[in-house]
Design an enzyme around this catalytic site. Structure first.
Site, PDB file in Angstrom:
ATOM      1  N   HIS A  17       0.786  -0.832  -0.448  1.00  0.00           N
ATOM      2  CA  HIS A  17      -0.365  -0.380   0.019  1.00  0.00           C
ATOM      3  C   HIS A  17       0.888   1.306  -0.049  1.00  0.00           C
ATOM      4  O   HIS A  17       1.012   2.461  -0.809  1.00  0.00           O
ATOM      5  CB  HIS A  17      -1.169  -0.103   1.598  1.00  0.00           C
ATOM      6  CG  HIS A  17      -1.824  -1.153   1.314  1.00  0.00           C
ATOM      7  ND1 HIS A  17      -3.093  -0.814   1.381  1.00  0.00           N
ATOM      8  CD2 HIS A  17      -1.530  -2.361   1.481  1.00  0.00           C
ATOM      9  CE1 HIS A  17      -4.672  -1.560   1.684  1.00  0.00           C
ATOM     10  NE2 HIS A  17      -3.037  -3.159   1.553  1.00  0.00           N
ATOM     11  N   ASP A  51      -5.590   5.906   2.289  1.00  0.00           N
ATOM     12  CA  ASP A  51      -5.810   4.490   1.605  1.00  0.00           C
ATOM     13  C   ASP A  51      -7.088   3.863   2.293  1.00  0.00           C
ATOM     14  O   ASP A  51      -7.753   4.758   3.791  1.00  0.00           O
ATOM     15  CB  ASP A  51      -4.775   3.847   2.927  1.00  0.00           C
ATOM     16  CG  ASP A  51      -4.961   1.621   2.362  1.00  0.00           C
ATOM     17  OD1 ASP A  51      -5.699   1.307   3.058  1.00  0.00           O
ATOM     18  OD2 ASP A  51      -4.267   1.871   1.586  1.00  0.00           O
TER      19      ASP A  51
END
Length: 520
Positions: free
Chosen positions: A16, A123
């Site tokens: 990520h 995120d």
């Protein structure tokens, strides 16, 4: 001219974090200021890349915030989900600890950020950033490094309650509402394969609800994919969720030189016998074009001892040269570590075992590499597509099963090994081992020089060309990056009351808010 200032809040996990930093650098190349919120361990992982970008004149910043380990009941130093840093039993506490940096982040952005932030890019795993963006009175975008197909599958499976009445986790059901493609009219998944985003995990029900709520309330999605890879699914996702979507990938193409590729996600290899980027390249330089198989399962997956041995024997029997990222010895049991050292001696010259970190994008971009044995994490899948290499799809958990279906069934650039249920993060412990014969057959199929193999490689090369074109001036992803910087300049952002009981921001009417997909 007023300057857009994007604040990125990535999940502190390599899969990520790295694409979020790449996206921030791409936005900075178009004139934006970008601040990336990180914990100290994550900062160390990306600092070489960021410092290189800063030396080239990009306004990119790291803002470090240590976690309160004791306050969250965490062991000291647990500030990254990579490399087993967070044992499963501590994962809820880890997410709690990360959410508690919100006040410190807000103070930093109010007091020290210049220019002021104009957009939070968070995120999807960080629902707490809804409150952060509201407090700063700026829009918030949700960041995904996965494919639009995965997001659409999740949405439709939930919306149409596709698993209602399905008893077993291994019973396949067609994903409802998917647009047909030229290669696949139906995609089926089991409950175990579905990208459920924390759904169905005991104890995570509230967190899953928070994730879904924050996702629904965001001002749009930024996705590391490109329109030409999955046009039907991007359009289907936009229509299904009624949201604005910016496809900005492949973000790894920010790194167009060997020097920057070698820095991407770099960690110091202190393992005895570890090789560096230059050694990898020299080894690959001695191999024929498209003759080498690259093997890596990402930063999280650790193979069981039996699987490690079966994989190694299958690679050895395939007859093809290979580079295998086996990670550090402390991530293997004694039997597996001993086997790997013996294998390393037996295949010297034909096989290269990488102990520790490997410059994956750099290896895949080398002309000697012809196939990639991968867990089908989305970053790895995108890097394979960008490099134009075939894949051996070996999914382990989460979105990897849908990503594998994308590679094998939709894009037709890969072959599977037959794994149909999660290998890690299992609710009920079960041994799943891919035998050496299956490994050998899958590798030989991916590297096959016959008509089928050549057709697969042609499709992979064509996809690579589309990926590069998307990032060039005039390409779909390039246009979306430019649009993001333009839309979130201060003169386009005005406070506009409240939505769903929270302060929020909308774009100035001069910025068209109609749903659109550049290049479609």
């Amino acid at each position: 001219m007023a300057t857009a200032h994007f604040v990125f809040v990535p999940l502190m996990s390599q899969g990520h974090l790295i694409p979020a930093v790449d996206t921030a650098m791409l936005l900075a190349t178009h004139g934006a200021v970008c601040t990336v919120i990180v914990t100290p361990a994550s900062a160390a992982r990306v600092r070489p890349t960021v410092e290189s970008a800063q030396r080239s004149g990009l306004r990119l910043r790291l803002a470090e915030f240590p976690l309160d380990y004791a306050g969250a009941g965490l062991p000291e130093g647990v500030d990254s989900t990579d490399d087993g840093h967070v044992p499963p039993q501590f994962m809820p506490r880890y997410f709690l600890a990360v959410s508690r940096i919100r006040d410190a982040v807000e103070r930093h952005l109010r007091d020290a950020a210049s220019p002021p932030p104009t957009c939070v890019v968070a995120d999807f795993c960080h629902p707490w950033t809804s409150g952060l963006a509201a407090a700063l009175a700026v829009p918030r975008l949700t960041f995904f490094s996965t494919c639009a197909l995965c997001l659409l599958c999740h949405h439709n499976l939930e919306k149409f309650r596709a698993f209602d009445g399905v008893v077993g986790d291994d019973e396949p059901v067609p994903v409802p509402g998917l647009p047909p493609t030229s290669t696949s009219s139906t995609i089926t998944v089991t409950r175990a394969q579905a990208p459920r985003f924390f759904r169905g995990v005991p104890g995570w029900e509230k967190f899953a609800d928070d994730v879904e709520r924050a996702w629904a309330e965001s001002d749009g999605d930024v996705i590391n994919t490109f329109l030409e890879m999955e046009p039907e699914f991007v359009a289907g996702y936009v229509a299904a969720r009624g949201t604005k979507v910016w496809t900005v990938g492949p973000v790894a193409l920010y790194h167009r030189t060997t020097a920057t590729l070698a820095l991407r996600g770099h960690t110091h290899n202190s393992v005895a016998g570890a090789v560096d980027a230059d050694e990898c390249l020299r080894w690959l330089d001695g191999k024929d074009p498209s003759s080498v198989v690259y093997v890596s399962f990402g930063s999280i997956v650790d193979l069981e001892e039996k699987q490690t041995i079966e994989l190694g024997l299958g690679l050895e029997s395939s007859g093809h040269p290979f580079v295998w990222v086996v990670k550090s010895p402390n991530r293997h049991g004694e039997t597996a570590a001993s086997f790997l050292r013996d294998l390393e001696a037996r295949v010297a010259g034909r096989g290269l075992l990488v102990w520790g970190w490997a410059p994956q994008a750099l290896i895949l971009s080398h002309g000697a590499v012809g196939a990639f044995v991968t867990h089908c994490g989305w970053n790895s899948t995108m890097e394979a597509a960008t490099a134009g290499v075939a894949v051996v799809a070996w999914p382990h958990f989460a979105d990897q099963f849908v990503n594998a279906k994308m590679a094998v069934e939709v894009l037709r650039i890969g072959v599977g090994v037959g794994v149909e249920e999660p290998v890690v993060y299992q609710r009920v412990k079960k041994e799943i081992v891919v035998g050496r014969e299956t490994v050998e057959a899958a590798v030989r199929s991916a590297m096959d020089g016959g008509e089928e193999g050549e057709a697969r490689r042609r499709r992979a090369r064509a996809l690579s060309a589309k990926a590069t074109a998307a990032m060039r001036e005039g390409g779909s992803s390039h246009a979306n990056l430019v649009d993001l910087v333009k839309r979130f300049q201060p003169r386009h952002v005005v406070e506009s009351g409240a939505r769903n009981g929270k302060a929020t921001s909308q774009l100035h009417p001069s910025a068209d808010l109609e749903l659109e997909i550049h290049g479609h």
